[in-house]
Design a protein around this motif. Structure first.
Motif, short mmCIF file in Angstrom:
data_model
loop_
_atom_site.label_atom_id
_atom_site.label_comp_id
_atom_site.label_asym_id
_atom_site.label_seq_id
_atom_site.Cartn_x
_atom_site.Cartn_y
_atom_site.Cartn_z
N ILE A 1 96.69 -33.29 -49.30
CA ILE A 1 95.54 -32.49 -49.73
C ILE A 1 94.45 -32.51 -48.66
CG2 ILE A 1 94.37 -34.34 -51.01
CD1 ILE A 1 94.64 -30.60 -52.01
N VAL A 2 94.33 -33.62 -47.93
CA VAL A 2 93.34 -33.67 -46.86
C VAL A 2 93.67 -32.64 -45.78
CG1 VAL A 2 92.36 -35.09 -45.02
CG2 VAL A 2 92.74 -36.07 -47.29
N ARG A 3 94.94 -32.58 -45.39
CA ARG A 3 95.33 -31.60 -44.36
C ARG A 3 95.08 -30.18 -44.84
NH1 ARG A 3 99.07 -35.76 -43.44
NH2 ARG A 3 100.46 -35.01 -45.07
N TYR A 4 95.30 -29.93 -46.12
CA TYR A 4 95.03 -28.59 -46.66
C TYR A 4 93.54 -28.26 -46.57
CZ TYR A 4 94.78 -24.65 -49.86
OH TYR A 4 94.56 -23.41 -50.39
N ILE A 5 92.70 -29.20 -46.99
CA ILE A 5 91.25 -28.99 -46.94
C ILE A 5 90.78 -28.81 -45.50
CG2 ILE A 5 89.02 -30.10 -47.37
CD1 ILE A 5 90.37 -31.44 -49.83
N HIS A 6 91.26 -29.67 -44.61
CA HIS A 6 90.88 -29.54 -43.20
C HIS A 6 91.36 -28.22 -42.62
CE1 HIS A 6 90.38 -34.17 -42.44
NE2 HIS A 6 89.41 -33.65 -43.18
N GLY A 7 92.50 -27.75 -43.08
CA GLY A 7 93.03 -26.48 -42.58
C GLY A 7 92.15 -25.29 -42.91
N LEU A 8 91.31 -25.44 -43.92
CA LEU A 8 90.34 -24.39 -44.27
C LEU A 8 89.01 -24.57 -43.55
CD1 LEU A 8 90.94 -24.25 -48.14
CD2 LEU A 8 91.76 -22.63 -46.42
N GLY A 9 88.94 -25.59 -42.67
CA GLY A 9 87.71 -25.84 -41.94
C GLY A 9 86.69 -26.63 -42.75
N LEU A 10 87.15 -27.31 -43.82
CA LEU A 10 86.28 -28.07 -44.69
C LEU A 10 86.55 -29.57 -44.52
CD1 LEU A 10 86.80 -25.79 -47.81
CD2 LEU A 10 84.69 -25.94 -46.46
N LYS A 11 85.73 -30.41 -45.18
CA LYS A 11 85.90 -31.85 -45.13
C LYS A 11 86.29 -32.36 -46.51
CE LYS A 11 82.64 -32.63 -41.34
NZ LYS A 11 81.43 -33.37 -40.88
N ALA A 12 86.97 -33.52 -46.53
CA ALA A 12 87.54 -34.03 -47.77
C ALA A 12 86.87 -35.34 -48.17
CB ALA A 12 89.05 -34.25 -47.60
N GLY A 13 86.60 -35.48 -49.48
CA GLY A 13 86.01 -36.69 -50.02
C GLY A 13 86.88 -37.34 -51.07
N ILE A 14 86.78 -38.66 -51.20
CA ILE A 14 87.59 -39.43 -52.14
C ILE A 14 86.67 -40.36 -52.92
CG2 ILE A 14 88.09 -41.32 -50.56
CD1 ILE A 14 90.59 -39.68 -53.01
N TYR A 15 87.21 -41.00 -53.96
CA TYR A 15 86.43 -41.77 -54.93
C TYR A 15 87.09 -43.11 -55.21
CZ TYR A 15 84.93 -43.03 -59.73
OH TYR A 15 84.49 -43.69 -60.84
N THR A 16 86.27 -44.15 -55.40
CA THR A 16 86.75 -45.42 -55.92
C THR A 16 85.60 -46.11 -56.63
OG1 THR A 16 87.96 -47.45 -55.39
CG2 THR A 16 86.26 -46.77 -53.83
N ASP A 17 85.84 -47.32 -57.11
CA ASP A 17 84.81 -48.10 -57.79
C ASP A 17 84.64 -49.42 -57.07
OD1 ASP A 17 83.67 -50.01 -59.99
OD2 ASP A 17 83.53 -48.01 -60.90
N ALA A 18 83.43 -49.98 -57.13
CA ALA A 18 83.18 -51.26 -56.49
C ALA A 18 83.80 -52.42 -57.26
CB ALA A 18 81.67 -51.49 -56.36
#
Length: 547
Positions: free
Chosen positions: A113-130
């Protein structure tokens, strides 16, 4: 934490630093990194996010004009993994939810999914918990409860994995940490060090978003936490209404009352500077519950706050009006202004009638918000002296939403604002008089090129500083020849310090100015500003000035 540097460590930092003190005429304002703009999955999809949802949203950003307007992050929130790890502790991803997108990819690889987002010229974000668990274990979600979806015990391992997948942004929540009664300043410092370790290994930048909902006042410790940059931190709870069991994604509603609450909780202008930002939560423009008028007022509030613009609506369902609200170029310019400052309330002529102002990069320009919280229309006036502009001079006023020039006004501007609405303006005039101050250690303005070396247990102090305003804008003239930011701490009148990032000014002794805001005592020259070095080397400070 901002006041946790031990004396021995501070002495070692100060020992090798010298501050060059010189008067530099018209040093240029140094631009700072702007707050992020993008989309986040939580408000509309809760923990039901998957590859198809994200692709649909990314395609919408690329196609509907949002990307062109400056929106760039596609952020995946909770629900992207089920809390499962392999024998080595690596995150195991559901292959059905995150299948291959392009030929040759493997199922269950978040790099797809990161490569797909980057392919559109956008940046990718992810989530976790402390903590060890995520938020679905402590409150209702649209999908099932997923325990063990936090990164506690796996900080270095998980953040290295995020970078290897190619993510550019990571949001770290606090549900698990809060459940375990952990100390957020300690946990987020450990996470910051894990991010720094990851960046050193991979060379890949991870934008760091702290999400502990304002608990334990993160604006006092989050900037430069753990010796690296904590870019944004949440200042309050969730803006969307609580989830009701059995509802659908589209049933999640927003309210203008919650918009105002989050705006109020985000007001910590002393901490928002030099690329650090208060985060009032994801936006709700385009979600059910707000009128078009309320959506424009919401956008005005977030823009003049100068914080992140992360849209939480389902972008495939945006109306043309909502899209126009989110992409108005003048409104976005206010949010993205390169001074990087937050608004300050400068007047409240009557209960519920408020004037907020934000300094902008252009000399003599302010963004001004006339906010009516009352139940009836009200006339709101802004005086130029309250903005730090030259009293009595001609000021040009322009409507930020329509672009219409409203004329020139000698001392003030007034408008009737509907109930529960706001008017967003540009005011362009002449700056009021400023006063320059030099370090108390010299007792006078320095000669050109004069230096002052700081020894053990010393700091650079500016005393007898006068301010017209309870929250003053301070311009710092400095030099930093490095390619990366240097850091220092400022303590005003003995209060808790704020860490300041000083961006590069260029070689050959080039100087620049950086603006910050701070609470001040008015009614006399009785403020004391004390700078100390929180990195080696520190910036070369030269002078400060206040209006």
């Amino acid at each position: 934490m901002a006041n946790s540097i031990k004396p021995a460590a501070l002495a070692a930092l100060l020992l090798c630093c010298a501050f060059t003190l010189a008067v530099q005429a018209q040093a240029a304002a140094i631009p700072v990194p702007p707050p992020p703009m993008g989309w986040s999955s939580w408000n509309s999809f809760s923990n039901t996010v998957d590859s198809q949802v994200v692709m649909n949203q990314a395609k919408a950003v690329a196609a509907n004009g949002m990307q062109k307007a400056g929106y760039q992050y596609i952020n995946i929130d909770e629900g992207w993994w089920l809390g499962q790890r392999d024998a080595e502790g690596n995150i195991v991803v559901d292959a059905k939810a995150w299948p291959p997108i392009a030929e040759g990819e493997q199922p269950g690889d978040m790099g797809n999914i990161v490569r797909y987002i980057h392919g559109l010229g956008l940046k990718a974000g992810i989530y976790t918990d402390a903590g060890a668990d995520g938020c679905s274990t402590v409150g209702p979600d649209l999908g099932p409860s997923y325990p063990r979806t936090g990164s506690e015990g796996h900080y270095e391992q998980d953040f290295l994995q995020f970078a290897k997948w190619g993510f550019d942004y990571v949001k770290v929540d606090w549900c698990g940490g809060d459940k375990e009664n952990l100390d957020p300043a300690i946990q987020y410092a450990e996470i910051a060090r894990a991010i720094a370790h990851t960046e050193a290994i991979t060379g890949h930048r991870l934008y760091f978003s702290i999400c502990n909902w304002g608990k334990h006042s993160p604006w006092t410790w989050a900037p430069n936490i753990g010796g690296v940059t904590a870019d944004v931190w949440r200042t309050g709870g969730d803006i969307v209404a609580p989830i009701v069991a059995g509802t659908k994604n589209a049933d999640r509603k927003a309210s203008f009352k919650e918009v105002l609450r989050e705006f109020d909780q985000a007001q910590h202008p002393e901490a928002q500077h030099s690329g650090f930002y208060n985060d009032p939560d994801m936006m709700v423009v385009g979600m059910p519950g707000l009128t078009n008028q309320e959506s424009r007022a919401h956008m005005s509030l977030w823009a003049i706050s100068g914080g992140p613009l992360l849209v939480g609506a389902d972008l495939t369902r945006l109306s043309a009006t909502d899209l126009a609200t989110l992409t108005n170029p003048d409104v976005l310019r206010i949010d993205q202004d390169s001074l990087g400052l937050q608004c300050v309330k400068v007047a409240e002529p009557a209960a519920g009638l408020e004037v907020w102002a934000k300094p902008l990069t252009t000399i003599g320009e302010r963004a001004v918000l006339l906010l009516n919280r009352s139940a009836s229309p009200g006339a709101i006036s802004v005086a130029w002296r309250d903005l730090g502009l030259s009293d009595g001079s001609s000021v040009t006023v322009r409507d930020a939403w329509t672009g219409k020039d409203l004329g020139e006004f000698a001392s003030a501007y007034s408008a009737t604002v509907p109930a529960g609405d706001a008017v967003l303006l540009f005011a362009l005039g002449s700056e009021g008089a400023t006063t320059a101050y030099f370090p108390e250690q010299l007792k006078a303005a320095p000669a050109s090129g004069q230096t002052l070396a700081l020894g053990r247990d010393k700091q650079l102090t500016f005393a007898h500083v006068a301010s017209r305003f309870p929250i003053a804008r301070i311009r710092i003239t400095y030099t930093n020849p490095d390619k990366t930011a240097r850091f220092a701490e400022l303590r005003v009148n003995g209060r808790i310090a704020t860490r300041i990032a000083f961006p590069q000014t260029g070689g050959d002794g080039a100087t620049g100015t950086l603006s910050i805001e701070s609470p001040m005592e008015t009614g006399g020259a009785k403020n004391i500003l004390a700078f100390s070095v929180s990195g080696d080397p520190g910036p070369v400070l030269q002078s400060i000035s206040l209006q």
